[in-house]
Design an enzyme around this catalytic site. Structure first.
Site, PDB file in Angstrom:
ATOM      1  N   THR A 279       1.199  -0.924  -0.308  1.00 52.74           N
ATOM      2  CA  THR A 279      -0.189  -0.224   0.298  1.00 52.74           C
ATOM      3  C   THR A 279       0.894   0.678  -0.302  1.00 52.74           C
ATOM      4  OG1 THR A 279      -2.126  -1.034   0.819  1.00 52.74           O
ATOM      5  CG2 THR A 279      -2.063   1.956   1.157  1.00 52.74           C
ATOM      6  N   PHE A 281       1.221   4.774   1.093  1.00 52.37           N
ATOM      7  CA  PHE A 281       0.448   6.026   2.002  1.00 52.37           C
ATOM      8  C   PHE A 281       1.214   7.379   1.531  1.00 52.37           C
ATOM      9  CE2 PHE A 281       0.281   1.984   4.204  1.00 52.37           C
ATOM     10  CZ  PHE A 281      -0.941   2.085   4.956  1.00 52.37           C
TER      11      PHE A 281
END
Length: 378
Positions: A279, A281
């Site tokens: 992921t 960020f």
């Protein structure tokens, strides 16, 4: 003519085209220098249209569309070359240059807003971004933006994209709403674990709590487990809820760190469907901040709803040899099939040509949002 004879003719013509193209670009350079001296814009659409209309009269009807495609490329390369000699100004480009002039280093410590509770992946990402951080947790993404907007925290850290499930659209929509700046990003490998109270057996689980993304990323595992799923605000919230629950049939999908924080046991590790699960960020700031080493740029552009308009925008990047790493569209609310396009591209924001590109997009598109220039860490 046979094939070889036709190819020989093409080669001779290509030599002539190259010589003329070189001559045209030299003239284009002189135009660029003149525009720079007079402070004029490189892009003059009415001039390009007049050239195309004049030249189209000189070719057969079935070749006109190809002539247009050829000269669109000629125009873009010509403007890209002229951009080496001019300084294009716009509100956003001037803000970029002002931020660059500060020549700042990314801070070692800061107050940071994250969504969820202690143990959330956003907190893990924050620890990777800052050597020292004072994290405040908020219930939802909008709470993070609100905290930064009101000055409760200098920065906010949020997930923006997952390698398996794609973009976090709510965060993109909030970026459009608040017009904040991305100042840094980091990729975090997501390793989900199935956790529950100590002594819990996997066969007794009836309900699994997690964030929507966590459930999507473990979809196959959960189907095989044959349990009910319940979406909560955050994976760490899921772990905290299980720890505080009196229900012995409920478990959570979260990080292994959460199990330790909330006194839970790891029932099964690495339950994500894809081991290559990352992921991205982003770290957001209310004000535009650009730090040394920034090599990635994110923007939003509203291309006019006309044929070829998106291609004309894309050609600007190609002409500068800028590598697009992401292109995604989002509908503009209450607009009737109008779209905003999100671009991530690799580029040196200190390059005058890149700054000119930002200025041109700001000046010439219906809506332009500069999301930030930043360094992305792994």
């Amino acid at each position: 003519m046979n094939l070889e004879e036709a190819r020989k003719v093409i080669d001779e013509i290509d030599d002539q085209i190259v010589a003329l193209y070189n001559k045209r670009m030299e003239a284009s350079k002189e135009i660029g220098l003149a525009k720079a001296k007079e402070g004029k814009n490189v892009n003059v659409p009415e001039r390009e249209k007049a050239i195309l209309n004049r030249l189209a009269e000189q070719v057969d009807e079935d070749k006109k569309v190809f002539l247009k495609q050829l000269y669109n490329t000629v125009f873009y390369t010509s403007k890209a070359y002229q951009n080496r000699f001019v300084h294009v100004s716009s509100t956003v480009a001037d803000q970029v240059r002002e931020a660059l002039a500060k020549n700042a280093q990314f801070p070692v410590s800061a107050s940071v807003a994250c969504q969820g509770v202690e143990g959330a992946y956003s907190g893990i990402a924050t620890e990777k971004m800052f050597e020292l951080s004072n994290i405040s947790y908020f219930k939802n993404f909008d709470g993070v933006f609100h905290a930064v907007d009101k000055g409760l925290c200098r920065y906010g850290v949020l997930p923006i994209e997952n390698s398996n499930t794609g973009s976090i659209l709510q965060v993109y929509d909030l970026m459009q709403k608040y017009r904040f700046s991305i100042v840094k990003s980091v990729r975090v490998q997501i390793k989900h674990a199935l956790v529950g109270k100590k002594g819990m057996e996997i066969g007794k689980i009836k309900t699994v709590l997690s964030h929507e993304q966590g459930i999507r990323q473990c979809e196959n595992f959960l189907k095989e487990l044959g349990v009910e799923t319940k979406i909560v605000e955050n994976t760490a919230v899921a772990a905290k809820t299980v720890a505080e629950s009196n229900d012995d049939t409920v478990a959570a999908i979260c990080s292994q760190e959460c199990a330790s924080i909330y006194g839970l046991s790891v029932i099964k590790s690495n339950v994500q469907d894809n081991a290559n699960n990352y992921t991205r960020f982003i770290c957001i700031s209310k004000n535009m901040e650009i730090y040394k080493g920034a090599d990635k740029i994110s923007v939003m552009v509203n291309a006019a709803h006309t044929p070829g308009q998106l291609n004309r925008v894309l050609n600007r990047f190609a002409a500068l040899n800028l590598n697009l790493t992401k292109l995604e569209s989002r509908p503009i609310l209450n607009s009737g099939f109008e779209f905003l396009f999100y671009f991530d591209f690799e580029g040196d924001i200190t390059d005058e040509r890149v700054q000119n590109l930002i200025a041109e997009l700001d000046n010439e598109t219906d809506q332009f949002v500069f999301l930030g220039s930043y360094k992305e860490s792994v």
